[in-house]
Design an enzyme around this catalytic site. Structure first.
Site, PDB file in Angstrom:
ATOM      1  CB  VAL B  88      14.881  23.369 -23.514  1.00 55.28           C
ATOM      2  CG1 VAL B  88      14.300  24.124 -24.681  1.00 55.28           C
ATOM      3  CG2 VAL B  88      16.325  23.749 -23.310  1.00 55.28           C
ATOM      4  CB  CYS B  89       9.507  24.698 -21.907  1.00 61.99           C
ATOM      5  SG  CYS B  89       7.750  24.503 -22.157  1.00 61.99           S
TER       6      CYS B  89
END
Lengths: 588, 171
Positions: B88-89
């Protein structure tokens, strides 16, 4: 499952081959020594025996691992494999340096080194895991202690052997072994220290503040010893043999770790110094007043554990704050940069207050008056008719009579409203008009300076109180104007409407009476001006209501009607006057 | 006394168990290791991920909460802010000074104020409102911007897939 089957079949195959080789030799020569000679002369037989030895070493390793570590965690296994590959590569590089005395014994020694190294790594990882595991069994302690004793003894033995060998036979490959085991010995020492620290910490009731500092210095000293060892080793190797390429990767990592430890120590010292000199300890009262959970460790702060207060009034455990400051010099809650912020000028909490309100409602400041300041800050924000969530102050919409419905294009939006229609002096920005001397007094640490700052804040608060009152007037006026506008003569609703502000206004002001006692001293203050000429204010007040209704609905002009105040409106005006009196003398 | 990271994780686990946020289940994979968590996130209502149950993994560093955890979706995902491998960014998972996309201000970075709950809630809102300016998955960002219909179709397929695997819904 496949892997186990494969390993098992390889082991059995190797065992069968070995049995065949030995059996064949013994069958042919009938006696022990001739069969040994027969086997050593035959290369294929030797190859099979070497493979068997290798498999035995691996089996031995598995057994040892089972004894000392039990099941390995996936992460441990992963790290072990990764480091093993590097070690194997480096060992191959080392072989090139010592290709002249390349022999089975030499290979065996390197295998043993690799074998012991992997146990050092695993021990290191296990001890680090102590800090993270909720349950540490007795078995764990027994395993770790016995492993450390065994590894330490072996390392010491090999180092002394290498030393003796170098003294008596001159420089040889033993130099490398001596050095490698010396490095492993420092690792053992490091693990022992860590283990002692962790075990002590486990048996304490309270968190151990200084543990992190001890760990930091251990890391630094061990790093230093390792760097010295590596430099010495490389120096000696260059003098005697050639550049030891195989030592470069671990050396690089060691130097990097040392540099990091050094930086950490410096940052930590700086953080401690800053905390000790710049920030005061939180008093028990402050801890009691605030929501006393340390946001870093989510544990309660009480008088037993040292806590610090930052310039932005956020309180944390000293130890938590120290480890955070090692990384970053900002407040964890509001991200105020504590190094760039001069401590004294940050006594005014309002700018941070706003940031904090947007982010986290749970952290309440400790000053008795800031809670109200929060609400009033909200109110200030509500000038643009945003919704107001301050509990003690009614939002603009709540003062509208219930049965007056607003036209759709009606906007509660009158940007220049707070000051211009009321003919008030704009609130004096308290910091711009100050002379240099006054500013210096504000910044000083003395009692006088503190008083000056508090007074300054009180000025701000008075201004905010005034804006509360004005907003409520505005709402009332808007409601009345709206009624006029829509032609409805719903008098009771007006009556109902107006007292609401009256009830609510004193709540922000009476809750902290001290600023208001002082506010009477502020002769030049706009709040007082407003009180002195209430009548013109109230008349302009209705003008503003009219402006509002015009801007809102642009219906029939109301000028004539506005000049003849109805009885109800006169009543409303009277109430507002009373309201002002309440604000001016909250005690009466 | 156990380590501070462990104590904080236990406190957060307790909090999440007592008072779980809607649509989120989270906890350690096993209670001997509190540094690896599993979380189930339900796709927010009214979005293309509605109804999906997405398994994720959180790995905490030894110095948590001073450093942020890493988060990864364990199922197939197609989203502008999720890498192809599921990582996840989002900005609150980045420590200040580490900025893979070069656009985040330090005000929205990791700080000990954040928690597992806040991370998961941010991820839920990220599912609802992708930030197509930081393209962790450039294809997804492009499709989100230019061909929303196609994006919704892929999202629906993923949602169906997460629901179709019984192992996902059991945990």
């Amino acid at each position: 499952m496949m892997v186990i089957m494969r390993n098992l079949s390889i082991t059995i195959l190797s065992l069968v081959l070995t049995t065949i080789v030995i059996g064949n030799a013994y069958y042919q020569k009938k006696q022990f020594f001739p069969s040994v000679i027969y086997i050593t002369k035959s290369n294929p037989s030797m190859a099979i025996l070497y493979i068997q030895a290798f498999i035995l070493v691996i089996l031995m390793g598995k057994l040892m691992r089972k004894v000392f570590f039990g099941e390995l965690r996936p992460v441990e296994l992963e790290h072990l494999m990764e480091r093993s590959w590097y070690a194997v590569t480096e060992t191959c590089l080392a072989f090139t340096v010592f290709r002249d005395d390349f022999s089975p014994k030499f290979v065996a020694l390197f295998t043993l080194l690799l074998f012991l190294k992997s146990f050092h790594w695993l021990a290191e990882e296990r001890v680090d895991f102590m800090e993270r595991s909720p349950v540490i069994s007795m078995l764990f302690h027994i395993r770790i202690i016995s492993l450390l004793v065994v590894l330490g003894a072996l390392d010491l033995n090999f180092v002394s052997h290498a030393y003796q060998s170098t003294l008596t036979k001159g420089a040889s490959v033993q130099l490398v072994f001596g050095f490698e085991y010396a490095i492993l010995l420092t690792i053992i020492l490091n693990i022992v220290i860590k283990y002692t620290l962790h075990s002590t910490d486990l048996h304490r009731e309270l968190p151990w503040e200084h543990k992190a500092v001890f760990l930091l210095y251990t890391e630094l000293i061990m790093g230093f010893i390792k760097v010295v060892l590596y430099v010495l080793f490389v120096f000696i190797m260059i003098r005697i043999y050639t550049l030891p390429l195989f030592a470069f990767r671990p050396m690089y990592y060691t130097v990097r770790a040392f540099k990091k430890a050094f930086n950490d120590v410096i940052m930590s010292r700086r953080a401690i110094r800053n905390m000790n000199t710049l920030y005061p300890d939180a008093t028990p009262e402050e801890l009691a007043a605030a929501d006393n959970v340390c946001i870093i460790c989510r544990e309660e702060m009480h008088a037993g554990v040292a806590s610090k207060k930052l310039p932005c009034n956020h309180i944390f455990h000293t130890s938590c704050l120290r480890s955070w400051f090692q990384r970053q010099q900002t407040c964890p809650t509001c991200r105020l940069n504590i190094l760039r912020t001069p401590v004294n000028t940050q006594q005014n909490p309002l700018p941070q207050q706003r940031v904090r309100d947007q982010q986290h409602h749970q952290q309440q400041p400790n000053f008795p008056w800031t809670r109200d300041a929060t609400n009033q800050q909200n109110l200030n924000n509500a000038q643009n008719a945003t919704t107001n969530n301050g509990a003690s102050i009614p939002g603009p919409s709540t003062t509208l009579p219930p049965n007056v419905t607003l036209p759709e294009n009606f906007q509660f939006f009158c940007p220049p409203f707070p000051h211009i229609p009321f003919n008030l002096a704009p609130p004096m920005p308290p910091f711009e008009n100050l002379s240099d001397e006054e500013l210096r007094r504000l910044e000083s640490q003395t009692r006088e300076g503190l008083e000056a700052r508090v007074r300054c804040l009180q000025n701000i608060q008075t201004l905010l109180d005034v804006s509360v009152v004005m907003l409520q007037q505005y709402c009332a006026a808007a409601a009345v104007g709206q009624q006029q506008n829509s032609g409805s003569s719903d008098i009771p609703s007006t009556k109902e409407n107006v007292p609401i502000p009256k009830e609510n206004v004193p709540s922000p002001s009476t809750s902290n009476s001290s600023p208001h006692e002082n506010s009477t001293n502020l002769g030049n203050h706009s709040c007082i001006k407003e009180d002195k000429n209430t009548d013109p204010n109230s008349s302009t007040n209705f003008t503003s209501a009219q402006q509002l209704s015009e801007s809102g609905k642009s219906s029939t002009p109301l000028n004539d009607e506005m000049q003849n105040l109805t009885r109800e409106q006169e009543l409303a005006r009277q109430r507002r006057l009373e309201m002002f009196d309440n604000v001016k003398h909250p005690s009466s | 006394m156990a380590g501070s990271a462990l104590r904080r994780l236990m406190a957060e686990y307790k909090q999440l168990t007592i008072n779980p946020p809607e649509g989120i289940i989270a906890g350690p994979v096993n209670e001997e290791n509190f540094f690896e968590w599993e979380a189930l996130i339900t796709g927010p209502e009214g979005t293309c991920f509605e109804g999906g149950i997405f398994p994720t993994k959180l790995v905490f560093p030894p110095d948590y909460p001073l450093s942020p955890p890493k988060m990864q979706f364990m199922c197939e995902m197609f989203h502008p802010n999720i890498y192809a491998d599921g990582r996840v960014c989002i900005s609150i998972l980045h420590a200040p000074g580490d900025d893979p996309m070069g656009y985040e201000s330090s005000a929205e970075r990791w700080s000990p104020v954040q928690s597992v709950e806040k991370i998961l809630l941010s991820v839920v809102s990220m599912l609802a409102e992708p930030n197509d300016e930081s393209g962790a998955n450039v294809d997804a960002a492009k499709m989100w911007r230019e061909n929303r219909e196609e994006f919704n179709k892929i999202a629906e397929r993923i949602v169906r897939k997460t629901l179709g695997i019984p192992a996902v819904t059991q945990v």
